[in-house]
Scaffold this motif. Structure first.
Motif, PDB file in Angstrom:
ATOM      1  N   SER A   1      -1.712  67.676-110.986  1.00  0.00           N
ATOM      2  CA  SER A   1      -2.977  67.025-111.353  1.00  0.00           C
ATOM      3  C   SER A   1      -2.777  66.067-112.526  1.00  0.00           C
ATOM      4  O   SER A   1      -3.363  64.981-112.557  1.00  0.00           O
ATOM      5  CB  SER A   1      -4.090  68.032-111.635  1.00  0.00           C
TER       6      SER A   1
ATOM      7  N   VAL B   1      -5.887  72.199-108.483  1.00  0.00           N
ATOM      8  CA  VAL B   1      -5.786  70.757-108.712  1.00  0.00           C
ATOM      9  C   VAL B   1      -7.190  70.154-108.684  1.00  0.00           C
ATOM     10  O   VAL B   1      -7.554  69.321-109.525  1.00  0.00           O
ATOM     11  CB  VAL B   1      -4.856  70.111-107.654  1.00  0.00           C
TER      12      VAL B   1
ATOM     13  N   ASP C   1      -9.040  70.816-111.893  1.00  0.00           N
ATOM     14  CA  ASP C   1      -8.526  69.946-112.970  1.00  0.00           C
ATOM     15  C   ASP C   1      -9.135  68.551-112.858  1.00  0.00           C
ATOM     16  O   ASP C   1      -9.560  67.949-113.850  1.00  0.00           O
ATOM     17  CB  ASP C   1      -6.996  69.795-112.854  1.00  0.00           C
ATOM     18  N   LEU C   2      -9.159  68.028-111.624  1.00  0.00           N
ATOM     19  CA  LEU C   2      -9.655  66.660-111.434  1.00  0.00           C
ATOM     20  C   LEU C   2     -11.167  66.579-111.689  1.00  0.00           C
ATOM     21  O   LEU C   2     -11.659  65.590-112.225  1.00  0.00           O
ATOM     22  CB  LEU C   2      -9.312  66.164-110.027  1.00  0.00           C
TER      23      LEU C   2
END
Ligand SMILES: NC(=O)c1ccc[n+]([C@@H]2O[C@H](COP(=O)([O-])OP(=O)(O)OC[C@H]3O[C@@H](n4cnc5c(N)ncnc54)[C@H](O)[C@@H]3O)[C@@H](O)[C@H]2O)c1
Ligand SMILES: O=c1ccn([C@@H]2O[C@H](COP(=O)(O)OP(=O)(O)O[C@H]3O[C@H](CO)[C@@H](O)[C@H](O)[C@H]3O)[C@@H](O)[C@H]2O)c(=O)[nH]1
Length: 459
Positions: A312, A350, A353-354
Motif C-alpha cells: 500500500s 491494503v 490503508d488506502l
C-alpha cells in the motif's frame, strides 16, 4: 456405519460430502447450530464456493449425505463423530491474539458426552493445539454415562480452499493420530483408516500418536507460510538489485531439495489458517518455555504484515505521495483465486490503508459479495443521511472499476484478469496509468507497450 460431523463450515461440509460420495454404504450427517448455513447446504446455493463441490454434494445428498440442525439425533446415531468447528485466535484473556479459542470444541465434547448412549469414536477434524485430545477425553469421560468408552482420534485436514475437491479426492496423505498404546486405541485408528481406504491408497494413510498428528497440522501450515514469507522477503531485495523474484524462485525451486511449490511472491498470504495457526504455534512455544522458537516462527507473520503494508505504501508513493480523492481500482478481493473467502485477505489490509489515505476504492471480484467487502473494510454502505458510501464503489465489471482510476492493483490471481482488454482499461484511466501487480500474473511487457507504468512484486 453412521458418521456425524459437528460443524458444516468450509471443512466439515466438503470433507463429509467427499466421504459420503466415496462411501455409499456409510450414512453421513453434518450438523450445525447455524440454521441458515444448513438451509444453504440443503439448497442449490451451497454456502461454500468450491470447483466441483456442487457435483459431489448433488450425487450424495439425500442418498447417504444429510445436513441438519438436529445435533442430538446426529450424535446419538453416530458411530464416529467428527468435530469440525472453528478454532479462531482468542481475542480475550490469557493468550489473546495468539492462542486458539477452544470454546466451540469443548461445547461439542460436552454435547457428545450428554447425548451419547453408547461408546463412540470422536475425531478432531478442526486444527487444534497439541495435547487438546487430552482435555477432550477428560471432558467426555467426566460428563458421560459411566462405562462408555470414547476413543479420541486426531485427523487434521490439509485441503486448501479453491482446490478442496481435488485435495480431498486425491490427498497427498491422510493423517490419523490415536492412542497407539492401547488395543481400543489401535482399533479406533483402524476403523478410521478403513473409511479413508475406500478411495485413498493405504500407503498415503499415515498413522501416528495423537500428539504428533495434532502438532503436524500446525507445523505443515507454518512451513508452507514460511516459504511464502521467505520468498516475499527476497522480493524486496530483488526490487533493490535488479534481480527478478520469479526467476530466483524458479532457479532455486528446480533444486529437488527445495522444490517449486509455494514460492510465488505476492502481496502477502491470507486465508483463515496460516496466520491463526502460526500464532497458535508461537503461543504453544511460549507456553512450553521456548521463547527463541516462538520468536523464530513469529517472524513469518511479521514479514507477511510488512509485505502487505509495503504494497500500500508503494501505491501511495508512486502516485506522487497522495491518493486523496483518487480512484484506485482493486481487482480481486478474495484471499486467493477460485474462492469467495476473504478471511485475512491481503486486499482487506491494503484497502484499509488506502481508505485511511482518503483514496476512492473501486473493487471488483468475481465471487465476493459487496456486503462482505464493506464488512471487511469496516465501512458502511451508506452515510448517516442514507447516501451511498463515496469512498467505496463495488463494481460488477472490471472495466467499470478501472474507468477514471489513477491506479489499478491486482490483489487476487483470478485467471480472468489475465485476459482483460488492457488497451480499453488504459484508455479509460488517468495518465500516467499505473498498474500494481500484487500477484505477478500480468504480461508486464505488453502493459508497458500500451503505455502503463507497471509495478510488480520483486522486479
Ligand atoms: N478453512 C479451511 O480451509 C481449513 C482447512 C483445514 C483445516 N481447517 C480447520 O478446520 C476447522 C473448521 O474450519 P472452517 O473453516 O470449516 O470453519 P467455519 O467457521 O467455516 O465452520 C465452523 C462451523 O461450526 C459451526 N459450529 C460451531 N459450534 C458448533 C456446535 N457446537 N455444533 C455444531 N456446529 C457448530 C459453526 O456454526 C460453523 O458453521 C478450524 O479448526 C480450521 O482451522 C480449516
Ligand atoms: O506460493 C504461494 C502460495 C500461496 N500464497 C498465498 O497464501 C495464501 C494461502 O494459500 P493456500 O495455502 O493455497 O490456501 P489455504 O486454503 O489457506 O490452505 C492452507 O491452509 C489450510 C488450512 O489449514 C491447509 O489445510 C492447507 O493445506 C494450506 O495450504 C493465499 O493468500 C495465497 O494467495 C502465496 O502468496 N504464494
Amino acid at each position: 456405519m453412521k458418521i456425524c460431523c459437528l460443524g458444516a463450515g468450509y471443512v466439515g461440509g466438503p470433507t463429509m460430502a467427499m466421504i459420503a460420495y466415496k462411501c455409499p454404504d456409510i450414512t453421513v450427517t453434518v450438523a450445525d447450530i447455524n440454521e441458515a448455513r444448513i438451509n444453504a447446504w440443503n439448497s442449490d446455493e451451497l454456502p461454500v464456493f468450491e470447483p466441483g463441490l456442487d457435483e459431489v454434494v448433488h450425487a450424495a445428498r439425500g442418498r447417504n449425505l444429510f445436513f441438519t440442525t438436529d445435533k442430538v439425533t446426529a450424535i446419538k446415531e453416530a458411530d464416529i463423530i467428527f468435530v469440525s468447528v472453528g478454532t479462531p485466535t482468542k481475542t480475550y484473556g490469557a493468550g489473546a491474539g495468539k492462542a486458539a479459542d477452544l470454546k466451540y470444541i469443548e461445547l461439542c465434547a460436552r454435547d457428545i458426552a450428554q447425548y451419547s448412549d453408547r461408546s463412540k469414536i470422536v475425531v478432531e477434524k478442526s486444527t487444534l493445539p497439541v495435547r487438546t485430545a487430552q482435555g477432550l477425553k477428560t471432558v467426555l469421560e467426566a460428563n458421560s454415562t459411566p462405562g462408555l468408552d470414547f476413543q479420541v482420534l486426531s485427523n487434521p485436514e490439509f485441503l486448501a480452499e479453491g482446490t478442496a475437491i481435488e485435495d480431498l479426492s486425491k490427498p497427498d496423505r491422510v493423517l490419523i493420530g490415536g492412542d497407539e498404546d492401547s488395543e481400543a486405541g489401535r482399533k479406533a485408528i483402524q476403523t478410521l483408516v478403513d473409511v479413508y481406504a475406500n478411495w485413498v491408497d493405504r500407503d498415503r494413510i499415515i498413522t501416528t500418536n495423537l500428539w504428533s498428528s495434532e502438532l503436524s497440522k500446525l507445523v505443515a501450515n507454518a512451513f508452507l507460510a514460511q516459504r511464502i514469507s521467505s520468498i516475499n522477503s527476497i522480493s524486496a531485495l530483488c526490487e533493490r538489485t535488479g534481480a527478478n523474484v520469479d526467476q530466483v524462485a524458479y532457479a532455486i525451486g528446480t533444486d529437488s531439495r527445495i522444490g517449486p511449490k509455494f514460492l510465488k511472491a505476492s502481496v502477502g498470504f491470507g486465508g483463515s489458517c496460516f496466520q491463526k495457526d502460526i500464532l497458535n504455534l508461537v503461543y504453544l512455544c511460549e507456553y512450553f518455555g521456548l521463547p527463541d522458537v516462538a520468536a523464530y516462527w513469529e517472524q513469518v507473520i511479521v514479514m507477511n504484515d510488512w509485505q502487505k503494508s509495503r504494497f500500500s505504501q508503494k501505491i501511495v508513493s508512486t502516485l506522487f505521495n497522495t491518493v486523496n480523492g483518487k480512484r484506485i481500482a482493486m481487482l480481486g478481493f478474495a484471499f486467493k483465486k477460485d474462492t469467495n473467502d476473504t478471511r485475512e485477505t491481503a486486499a482487506m489490509y491494503v484497502g484499509r490503508d488506502l481508505l485511511d489515505e482518503q483514496a476512492v476504492l473501486a473493487i471488483h471480484d468475481p465471487k465476493v459479495s459487496p456486503e462482505q467487502m464493506f464488512k471487511d473494510l469496516k465501512e458502511s454502505r451508506t452515510d448517516a443521511d442514507g447516501n451511498p458510501n463515496k469512498q467505496i464503489d463495488v463494481c460488477e465489471d472490471p472495466y467499470a472499476a478501472a474507468k477514471g482510476a489513477h491506479g489499478l492493483a491486482i490483489m487476487t490471481e483470478w485467471d480472468s484478469f489475465k485476459d482483460l482488454d488492457f488497451q480499453k482499461i488504459y484508455d479509460g484511466m488517468y495518465k500516467p496509468a499505473f498498474v500494481f501487480d500484487g500477484r505477478n500474473i500480468l504480461d508486464h511487457e505488453k502493459l508497458r507497450k500500451i503505455g502503463f507504468e507497471v509495478f510488480a512484486i520483486g522486479r
